[in-house]
Structures are given as structure tokens and as C-alpha cells.
Design a protein around this motif. Structure first.
Motif, PDB file in Angstrom:
ATOM      1  N   SER A 152       0.823  -1.204   0.000  1.00 15.28           N
ATOM      2  CA  SER A 152       0.000   0.000   0.000  1.00 15.28           C
ATOM      3  C   SER A 152       0.859   1.257   0.000  1.00 15.28           C
ATOM      4  N   PHE A 153       1.923   1.252   0.809  1.00 13.44           N
ATOM      5  CA  PHE A 153       2.808   2.414   0.890  1.00 13.44           C
ATOM      6  C   PHE A 153       3.702   2.547  -0.343  1.00 13.44           C
ATOM      7  N   ALA A 154       3.907   1.437  -1.072  1.00 12.86           N
ATOM      8  CA  ALA A 154       4.829   1.454  -2.209  1.00 12.86           C
ATOM      9  C   ALA A 154       4.394   2.431  -3.294  1.00 12.86           C
ATOM     10  N   GLY A 155       3.101   2.720  -3.375  1.00  9.38           N
ATOM     11  CA  GLY A 155       2.632   3.667  -4.376  1.00  9.38           C
ATOM     12  C   GLY A 155       3.240   5.039  -4.211  1.00  9.38           C
ATOM     13  N   LEU A 195     -12.571   8.052   8.377  1.00  5.46           N
ATOM     14  CA  LEU A 195     -11.546   7.647   7.429  1.00  5.46           C
ATOM     15  C   LEU A 195     -11.101   6.208   7.691  1.00  5.46           C
ATOM     16  N   MET A 196     -10.987   5.823   8.951  1.00  7.25           N
ATOM     17  CA  MET A 196     -10.635   4.447   9.271  1.00  7.25           C
ATOM     18  C   MET A 196     -11.741   3.492   8.834  1.00  7.25           C
ATOM     19  N   ALA A 197     -12.994   3.910   8.988  1.00  2.00           N
ATOM     20  CA  ALA A 197     -14.106   3.088   8.522  1.00  2.00           C
ATOM     21  C   ALA A 197     -14.035   2.897   7.007  1.00  2.00           C
ATOM     22  N   ALA A 198     -13.613   3.944   6.293  1.00  2.00           N
ATOM     23  CA  ALA A 198     -13.441   3.820   4.850  1.00  2.00           C
ATOM     24  C   ALA A 198     -12.354   2.803   4.528  1.00  2.00           C
ATOM     25  N   GLY A 199     -11.272   2.811   5.331  1.00  2.00           N
ATOM     26  CA  GLY A 199     -10.210   1.834   5.135  1.00  2.00           C
ATOM     27  C   GLY A 199     -10.688   0.411   5.368  1.00  2.00           C
ATOM     28  N   VAL A 200     -11.504   0.210   6.405  1.00  5.76           N
ATOM     29  CA  VAL A 200     -12.054  -1.120   6.691  1.00  5.76           C
ATOM     30  C   VAL A 200     -12.976  -1.557   5.558  1.00  5.76           C
ATOM     31  N   THR A 201     -13.768  -0.620   5.021  1.00  6.84           N
ATOM     32  CA  THR A 201     -14.652  -0.939   3.907  1.00  6.84           C
ATOM     33  C   THR A 201     -13.858  -1.391   2.688  1.00  6.84           C
ATOM     34  N   LEU A 202     -12.739  -0.706   2.419  1.00 10.46           N
ATOM     35  CA  LEU A 202     -11.882  -1.113   1.305  1.00 10.46           C
ATOM     36  C   LEU A 202     -11.291  -2.498   1.551  1.00 10.46           C
ATOM     37  N   PRO A 215      -6.222  -2.768  -2.379  1.00 13.01           N
ATOM     38  CA  PRO A 215      -4.829  -2.701  -1.916  1.00 13.01           C
ATOM     39  C   PRO A 215      -4.476  -1.436  -1.153  1.00 13.01           C
ATOM     40  N   ALA A 216      -5.276  -0.374  -1.294  1.00 12.25           N
ATOM     41  CA  ALA A 216      -4.966   0.891  -0.617  1.00 12.25           C
ATOM     42  C   ALA A 216      -5.496   0.943   0.808  1.00 12.25           C
ATOM     43  N   TRP A 217      -6.155  -0.131   1.285  1.00 16.93           N
ATOM     44  CA  TRP A 217      -6.814  -0.017   2.584  1.00 16.93           C
ATOM     45  C   TRP A 217      -5.845   0.257   3.734  1.00 16.93           C
ATOM     46  N   PRO A 218      -4.629  -0.327   3.799  1.00 16.66           N
ATOM     47  CA  PRO A 218      -3.749   0.021   4.927  1.00 16.66           C
ATOM     48  C   PRO A 218      -3.364   1.496   4.921  1.00 16.66           C
ATOM     49  N   PHE A 219      -3.213   2.068   3.734  1.00 12.90           N
ATOM     50  CA  PHE A 219      -2.856   3.479   3.621  1.00 12.90           C
ATOM     51  C   PHE A 219      -3.974   4.359   4.171  1.00 12.90           C
TER      52      PHE A 219
END
Length: 467
Positions: A152-155, A195-202, A215-219
Motif C-alpha cells: 500500500s505504501f509502495a505507491g 476515514l478508518m471506517a473507509a479503510g475497513v470498507t476497502l 490494496p490501498a486499505w492500509p494506507f
């Protein structure tokens, strides 16, 4: 794997793929299926390429047949996928070096994949011969895949450029720095939870249209976590609602303290960037480059010296200020020598050019450090928007039933607009600081990405794939 190995790109080996000339196609089919070798640029196309041009309809995913196919039959059947694979294979076959009954191609292979590739090719009469590294040519870069967070961070790093082969892989450090800077500007526990909820949804991948962003969810979740963390420190929960106590400072009440903390955070991040840059310059050009480069020891000494002078003046410590001045002068001298050595022609013109570059280096150190004040500036903006929304909400709520409904609407709409605006602004500003203030020191040269030739064999499971 040691921490040193984990902090650098995958080791590469220069190899020659050899085979009897009549078996070269069978060997290259296995190489393509394995997908772990990057060859030199392809040669010219052949009959398959011409037939593909006649039947192609849009982009196709190339495939290879295990045995040599009948091109007439493929064209008649409209098998553009197999024709595309044969066209790529023809390019490599035409680029092969032939000596008597032996043919081969030269390329790069990740060292961990060599044993498997060797065994795979030996089974059909091929061989993989390790070659010495060519002088003055760096191998292509393949960063290690260390799990979903690293990917995720590699981008961040890929967007800026390709890490040079000798350099340190900065992916995890860059990701952590980004989300911390984002959180400092986006400090609100309520907004961070969204924003964290959006990450969990992803991460869940539902609804289906969000699956490609998974793949962007950890970011996203990491940015939400730091937003919550700084929201707790600021006492902000959808604005200054009083739900949370102030654990550190209220931005609007103590802007100078927040500004000092932002610049101090920038100094720490720049120090880490200089440390990584020194390692990179050493690996790229040895001790001389590491000492004299403006992003090496010379630049780090200038940065440390100027910081010490500022700290000495702030703390009324003459000893610290004098010591800092000495370190800064040493950094200027080293940088000047490096600039002069790199100047074209030397002489008076070279000295003048070096002087201008030294002056620019001094200005850049100061401007880069002050640039981190934006962490406080946009943190204050976020807090001010939250305060305005909360003030309007509280005012409307005391004006009767209609005012209560209006207050709820203002609270929801105001926080939605504040969330969207500040998420965008904080994301852009954190990226700007990452690229211009940090990466500009870490990266001095750009590498080239490892792009292995990978074409799966039809009807067979892929035997290997580049990570």
C-alpha cells in the motif's frame, strides 16, 4: 533474512539463458511462463507479428502454446492471444546470439529465483549461466513485497520514481512519515474514525465496485488512525464539541506551540532523510560522494549546524551557537568542494558556479525546514472549520424546534464538507512535503524497474511469477 537485506531491493544476477539452437523455443517458453527474467530489448518481429496485425481487435493478453503452433490455424481461428505470445517469442528468438549449435540471450534474474529457474530449464535441455556484473551498469530494481502494508505504501515511492538498485528501500519509512504528517493536519477523532471506517470498507472489498481499491486499505486506515491520534491530543471530535478532553494542546488556543512542534517534527524527518541519503550516496559512489554531496554528510552538517545555531539563540546558549556555526561552516566547505569538483571547466567559472550552489544549499535548508510549518497551518485550518461548524450548531440549537433541525443539518453538512476539504488538502500537502523536502534528499539518481518477460503457457499453471 537480516534487516539489512530487508531494507534494500532484491539482489539481481546477470545471467545467460543458453540452449541448443533447435531447443531454444522450448526453453524460452518455460522462461516466459516462469516470469522471472528480464531480457534486453526484443529483436525484430516475424511472421506471427504480421499475422497478429491482421487479426488483432483491441488489446489482448498474450499466451504461448507449449509446442510450436500452426500460425495459419491460429490466424484462421482468430487466436490473437496466441499470436501475440508468438510475436513476443519471435522478437526474443531473433535477438538471440548464436554460436555453432548453441544459442542464448542475456538478461537479469532475481537471485532467489535462480535455483528454481535453473531446475526448470535443465528439464528441457537449457541452462542458466551466472555472468559478472557489467561495469558502470546497475541492475534493474525489484522491491521486496513484505505484505499488504508495504504494498500500500509502495505507491508513494513509485509515484516519485524508481529506487536506484544500490539504494535503501524507503517504502515503510515514507509511508509512516506520510500518515503522521497527514494526521497532524487532519487531527479530529471523529473525522479520523470515518476515514478508518473507509479503510475497513476497502479491506472488506464491498461493495464490489470498490474492489480495485482494496490494496490501498492500509494506507487509508493508517491515515485515519493518525487522524484519531492527533484528534485525541487536540481534544477534537467533530470539532471542539467537548466530548474529548485536550490531552496536549488546543490548536486555536496555542498556535505558536503547535507551530513550534510542526517545525520540530520537520527537523526530525529531515534528519532521518539525511541519514538515509548518506547511506545511499555511499552505496552509489563510495565515501567521496557520501562526504561531499549536498545530500550527504556535507548537507547534513550544514543542516545540523544551522539548527544548532538557531537552538543556541533560542536557548541563549553561546556554546551551542558557536559549535553549530563551526559545524555549518564545515558543511559549507565540504559542499563547496563537491560543487567545484562537479563544475564543468573548473577555474573562476567553476568557483562562481560552486558559490551560487552553496548559497542555494543554505537557502534550501532554511526554506525546507520552515516548509513544515504547513503542518501547523493546515491543522489550524481544520480546527477553525470545526469550530465554525460547532459554533453555528450550538447557536441554532437554542432557537426552538426548527432551529434544532437546522442545527443537526448544519452539523452533518458542515462536517461532511470539512472532512472532504481537509482530507484533500492534508493529503496533497503531506505528499508535497514527502516529495520536495524528503525524497529530494533521499533520491539523487533514478533506477529502472525490473520488468520480467511473463507470458503464461496455455493450459498450464504458471510456474513462477515476479513478486
Amino acid at each position: 533474512m537480516s534487516w539489512r537485506e530487508a531494507a534494500q531491493p532484491v539482489r539481481m544476477q546477470r545471467v545467460a539463458v543458453l540452449a541448443p539452437a533447435d531447443l531454444l523455443r522450448d526453453v524460452l517458453v518455460r522462461v516466459a511462463d516462469a516470469g522471472v527474467v528480464q531480457f534486453e530489448p526484443d529483436g525484430r518481429g516475424g511472421e506471427a507479428a504480421r499475422r497478429l496485425h491482421r487479426v488483432r481487435s483491441g488489446d489482448v493478453a498474450p499466451k504461448l502454446a507449449a509446442s510450436r503452433p500452426d500460425l495459419d490455424a491460429l490466424e484462421g481461428a482468430g487466436r490473437s492471444d496466441l499470436l501475440a505470445g508468438e510475436a513476443e517469442l519471435e522478437g526474443h528468438l531473433s535477438a538471440a546470439v548464436r554460436h555453432g549449435a548453441v544459442a542464448g540471450l542475456v538478461g537479469w534474474c532475481p537471485t532467489p529465483d535462480l535455483p528454481g529457474l535453473t531446475a526448470n530449464l535443465t528439464a528441457v535441455g537449457g541452462a542458466v549461466v551466472p555472468l559478472p556484473m557489467p561495469v558502470g551498469v546497475d541492475p534493474p530494481t525489484l522491491l521486496r513485497s513484505k505484505g499488504p502494508v508495504h504494498r500500500s505504501f509502495a505507491g508513494l515511492v513509485r509515484t516519485y520514481g524508481t529506487v536506484a538498485y544500490p539504494d535503501v528501500d524507503p517504502t515503510m519509512a515514507a509511508g509512516v512519515a506520510y500518515v503522521l504528517m497527514f494526521g497532524m493536519m487532519f487531527g479530529d477523532a471523529g473525522h479520523g474514525l470515518l476515514l478508518m471506517a473507509a479503510g475497513v470498507t476497502l479491506a472488506i472489498g464491498r461493495p464490489g465496485r470498490l474492489a480495485r481499491w482494496r490494496p490501498a486499505w492500509p494506507f487509508v486506515a493508517g491515515a485515519g488512525f493518525t487522524g484519531i491520534l492527533f484528534g485525541l491530543l487536540y481534544g477534537e471530535f467533530f470539532g471542539p464539541t467537548g466530548v474529548l478532553p485536550v490531552l496536549w494542546l488546543a490548536p486555536l488556543a496555542e498556535p505558536v506551540r503547535l507551530l513550534t512542534a510542526a517545525v520540530g517534527s520537520g527537523a526530525v524527518l529531515l534528519s532521518v532523510a539525511y541519514a538515509v541519503a548518506i547511506i545511499n550516496r555511499w552505496r552509489e559512489g563510495g565515501p567521496r560522494l557520501a562526504v561531499y554531496a549536498s545530500s550527504g554528510i556535507a548537507g547534513a552538517a550544514l543542516f545540523l549546524g544551522i539548527g544548532s545555531v538557531a537552538g543556541g539563540l533560542y536557548l541563549s546558549s553561546d556554546a551551542l551557537a558557536v559549535a553549530g556555526a563551526g559545524v555549518a561552516v564545515m558543511g559549507l566547505v565540504l559542499a563547496g568542494i563537491g560543487f567545484f569538483a562537479a563544475a564543468a571547466g573548473g577555474g573562476a567559472a567553476g568557483a562562481l558556479q560552486a558559490g551560487v550552489q552553496v548559497f542555494d544549499a543554505v537557502v534550501r535548508v532554511g526554506s525546507n525546514l520552515i516548509s513544515f510549518a504547513r503542518l501547523a497551518a493546515f491543522g489550524l485550518t481544520h480546527s477553525a472549520l470545526g469550530w465554525l461548524v460547532w459554533l453555528g450548531t450550538a447557536t441554532l440549537f437554542g432557537t426552538g424546534l426548527l432551529g434544532a433541525f437546522a442545527a443537526v443539518g448544519l452539523f452533518v453538512v458542515g462536517n461532511a464538507l470539512s472532512f472532504a476539504l481537509e482530507a484533500l488538502v492534508a493529503g496533497i500537502q503531506a505528499l508535497r512535503l514527502e516529495f520536495y523536502e524528503l525524497f529530494s534528499r533521499v533520491f539523487a539518481v533514478e533506477g529502472r524497474p525490473f520488468q520480467p518477460w511473463h507470458v503464461p503457457t496455455e493450459g498450464a499453471a504458471s510456474s513462477g511469477e515476479a513478486s
